[in-house]
Enzyme design. Sequence first.
Site, PDB file in Angstrom:
ATOM      1  N   TYR A 193      -8.406 -15.956  16.725  1.00  0.00           N
ATOM      2  CA  TYR A 193      -8.092 -15.651  17.524  1.00  0.00           C
ATOM      3  C   TYR A 193      -7.538 -16.502  18.469  1.00  0.00           C
ATOM      4  O   TYR A 193      -8.249 -17.235  18.756  1.00  0.00           O
ATOM      5  CB  TYR A 193      -8.929 -14.763  18.019  1.00  0.00           C
ATOM      6  CG  TYR A 193      -9.622 -13.660  17.434  1.00  0.00           C
ATOM      7  CD1 TYR A 193      -8.524 -12.933  16.654  1.00  0.00           C
ATOM      8  CD2 TYR A 193     -11.083 -12.945  17.213  1.00  0.00           C
ATOM      9  CE1 TYR A 193      -9.058 -11.993  15.817  1.00  0.00           C
ATOM     10  CE2 TYR A 193     -11.053 -11.763  17.045  1.00  0.00           C
ATOM     11  CZ  TYR A 193      -9.764 -10.992  15.854  1.00  0.00           C
ATOM     12  OH  TYR A 193     -10.212 -10.364  15.143  1.00  0.00           O
ATOM     13  N   GLY A 208      -5.342   5.278  27.391  1.00  0.00           N
ATOM     14  CA  GLY A 208      -4.372   5.794  28.527  1.00  0.00           C
ATOM     15  C   GLY A 208      -3.853   4.703  28.170  1.00  0.00           C
ATOM     16  O   GLY A 208      -3.091   4.495  28.973  1.00  0.00           O
TER      17      GLY A 208
END
Length: 319
Positions: free
Chosen positions: A52, A202
């Site tokens: 990462y 969402g």
Amino acid sequence: MPLLRHLHVSPLGLGGMSLSGIYGKSDDEASIRTLQRAVDLGITFFDTATAYGSGHNETLFGRALRDRRSGLVIASKFTHGQAGEGKPKVDAKEAVAASLTRLGLEHIDLYYLHRVDPDVPVEESIGQLGRLVDEGKIGAVGISEASAAQLRRGNAVYPITALQSEFSLWTRDVEAEILPTARELGIGFVAYAPLGRGFLAGATPIDAEDRRNIHPRFKAEAIAANSRRRLVIEAVAQRLGVTGAQVSLAWVQAKQLVPIFGTRHIAHLEANWAANALVLDDATLAELDDAFPPGTTVGDRYPPEQLRQVPAAPVAAHG
């Protein structure tokens, strides 16, 4: 608290990948505040990796958590990779030494093989990690995105404490063989991307540098198709007076797994942590199961190059 073989962790963990520019621009100082707020809330399980941000994430975790180490379970990961052109692959001892330096620690609680290297037998990789436990450098051995066969082979060499694989309502491939094998062997299961990289809550990419832009599931036609299923999550959330993210996390927790979610924002962190108070009844769990049958999500979960690094999954749906 859930148990990963012998490690006691909080019912939800926090993953750090999104704090290193993977999903668009990030702010180190804001990320540190988010990590420290997670400790204040009661999260004890933190997940990072050398990959990462090429070490940036581990350094960030070191800055944020160094003075709050007590009671935390910190996990990181390495890949053998190539140290450089013409150089041999990195071994676990070399990798953990670099991780310890970046984290500012003398001991990492859980250290994963991030991906099984096709050129290095899994027995060799797990054997290297087992020796690091014996040397006191790490507390437990983990593996990420392993097949059922690789789990068996690796665990025969040294007890694997945790398997970390993608699992959520729209990624259920492990249910067929991998998860039952982990349970048979007594290996804990850590579910990454339990919110479908934000989609189930969402979210869609808004930053041009967001890596999700190259993921098949985030192409326009896939989003349109998969959004129809997401309506079920939204309906459940509205009925219960909670968020779609909380519903999605509670569904994973109902499977007796440990989800690790990622976020850059304290407000999202606090809302997601509240999923611990949500218990879905059997009818609601069945409703969600029926809306997301395994193998029906439109689009592969990774671009082709990354997809080759994970166990084979059922063919993705295309309509």
